[in-house]
Enzyme design. Sequence first.
Site, mmCIF file in Angstrom:
data_model
loop_
_atom_site.group_PDB
_atom_site.id
_atom_site.type_symbol
_atom_site.label_atom_id
_atom_site.label_comp_id
_atom_site.label_asym_id
_atom_site.label_seq_id
_atom_site.Cartn_x
_atom_site.Cartn_y
_atom_site.Cartn_z
ATOM 1 N N GLU A 8 3.714 -2.468 -10.765
ATOM 2 C CA GLU A 8 5.096 -2.405 -10.280
ATOM 3 C C GLU A 8 5.562 -3.681 -9.588
ATOM 4 O O GLU A 8 6.674 -4.144 -9.799
ATOM 5 C CB GLU A 8 5.254 -1.221 -9.315
ATOM 6 N N ASP A 82 1.780 2.952 -9.720
ATOM 7 C CA ASP A 82 1.226 3.784 -8.645
ATOM 8 C C ASP A 82 0.957 5.213 -9.121
ATOM 9 O O ASP A 82 1.681 5.745 -9.966
ATOM 10 C CB ASP A 82 2.187 3.831 -7.451
ATOM 11 N N TYR A 297 -3.600 3.368 -0.661
ATOM 12 C CA TYR A 297 -2.202 3.658 -0.983
ATOM 13 C C TYR A 297 -1.516 4.368 0.176
ATOM 14 O O TYR A 297 -2.054 5.321 0.737
ATOM 15 C CB TYR A 297 -2.135 4.515 -2.241
#
Length: 736
Positions: A8, A82, A297
């Site tokens: 991303e 993600d 994350y």
Amino acid sequence: MKHLIIVESPAKAKTIKNFLDKNYEVIASKGHVRDLSKFALGIKIDETGFTPNYVVDKDHKELVKQIIELSKKASITYIATDEDREGEAIGYHVACLIGGKLESYPRIVFHEITQNAILNALKTPRKIDMSKVNAQQARRFLDRIVGFKLSSLIASKITKGLSAGRVQSAALKLVIDKEREIKAFKPLTYFTLDAYFESHLEAQLISYKGNKLKAQELIDEKKAQEIKNELEKESYAISSIVKKSKKSPTPPPFMTSTLQQSASSLLGFSPTKTMSIAQKLYEGVATPQGVMGVITYMRTDSLNIAKEALEEARNKILKDYGKDYLPPKAKVYSSKNKNAQEAHEAIRPTSIILEPNALKDYLKPEELRLYTLIYKRFLASQMQDALFESQSVVVACEKGEFKASGRKLLFDGYYKILGNDDKDKLLPNLKENDPIKLEKLESNAHVTEPPARYSEASLIKVLESLGIGRPSTYAPTISLLQNRDYIKVEKKQISALESAFKVIEILEKHFEEIVDSKFSASLEEELDNIAQNKADYQQVLKDFYYPFMDKIEAGKKNIISQKVHEKTGQSCPKCGGELVKKNSRYGEFIACNNYPKCKYVKQTESANDEADQELCEKCGGEMVQKFSRNGAFLACNNYPECKNTKSLKNTPNAKETIEGVKCPECGGDIALKRSKKGSFYGCNNYPKCNFLSNHKPINKRCEKCHYLMSERIYRKKKAHECIKCKERVFLEEDNG
């Protein structure tokens, strides 16, 4: 042929590239490569269901071409966005634009950006999860439908620029309810009887003549004084002494909501700031071991911890603190959210070896503060509990009982890392049945306090507990409410502004489910069910859409307009009505309050005021400056009787061309120009292009409508504001 990995963000791509050999190319999609059309609802709705009209944003068109070309040359294209619904959807859209079967694009996932994590992910690819994609699409469709339909209705009934949304309105209702509590609050004066005995023992009356006293029960000052007078005459003895050992359990590692709460309370960071810094720590920063992600994350509602990380933490505790601080086995935590994505991990350091001190020369001060918070919380979560001894002493006489409480720390446990602000409150050494002398008895007045306003931290805690939104939505929701001028945050307190009350009043009366926390939570559960392949997303959309649209149509007829316009004290030269200040998407203007019967608009001071000197050549009326979606123009103020219009003449003294910023209408240069009453920014291709801005344009696009942004000062705060839709983003002060 090289393998292609699509992620991303550019920072993430750069970090991952460092871990792989020359056989891999890594490119970033820079977020969503396509989205619903911004100029309409963007969803076709008919008997067959809900069909999106996805459009590639013009800022992404060249990038998409580049991704497609690289994918054609690659032997394998990996989707490595993600591992949440948003990331799954981004990967899906990228794969769709490249073309071919979805199965031909291996999907790899990881919770930390380290070399081992990336290499392991490449060994265990999976397919794109369409259940997660459909859950994201359902959320996007719901938010677009509610935002598009309901915001238009609200704006038409109150004022332009206001909005409503599935999550933001439920959150705003909580703020409004708190304001109502505060407004309805009536202070209560109550009394306590506080005794001071020998040996420095302080105690409070808990029962009188065999009746237990409830909190704040004694509200009569005269009665309190009578009790005081009676008890002062009594003799006292120690009735009971109770000692109990109590544990203070270790806190779990952070998930998104608790990280935002702690960073707000302890560091003074806003949720948006916290997530921005956490994103950098996740995607990759310089370390003694090279560029790598130093935390896992950061958008997660899970409290799971990888086995390897637990072992690292336990070894660290044993080495640095000794066996007394190490539990017999690793501590396991579970989220209260039954739909938590347990495949994810809690937020933790990617390597326990990377102590905060080792990174102080590599991280920025604010990054180091947040990393330290995450590091210490994770390590503390695997330590022994703290142990206290609680003490309570009851002193009695014939007519009453007084109680004193204390506690002392027996073993600090995890406090060794996190610290302990609570000081020991030790009671004197006493024995049951021993007499004790009363030295002084006081009747003290207290006044109850109104409910405290939400802080950003406490609002997030309530949103989470009620199931409103998800980890990724908390920070954007609060930021959106601020940008919409629904709330303001001062001294860590959230208060509601006038427009918020009007919007919520309408929603409560006509769209109660939108502000009902239970409804919002149930809708989140439906989205969770879609993600787990337990529900059909088209059916969920149908069940919501048709009843909702019935209410929209009813609202158009039944909701009374609440528009309030500031009076100017001037009369309309056309009909004698009153001139009032109004707002449009282009700013404030003065017009007749008898609109639409009278369409008089008075020219106000603006950046370009050549109209002040010009009369209509057709009827002799005044030519006034107006705006259309194509820019500024002159029109006769006797419209509609006279429909004369004229292009504005270009201001000859164009100055100060803005470097790196192009006109959003034609691509020409933008320059600072001047008129008799001030300066403005306009396109140098005028009169072919009528672009105009009162504030300096900047090379940044609006997240809402993707038009050009400008910089300005609003209410003494620096902000970026969209020139077209007026979406405003405040620039945060440095809290570091």
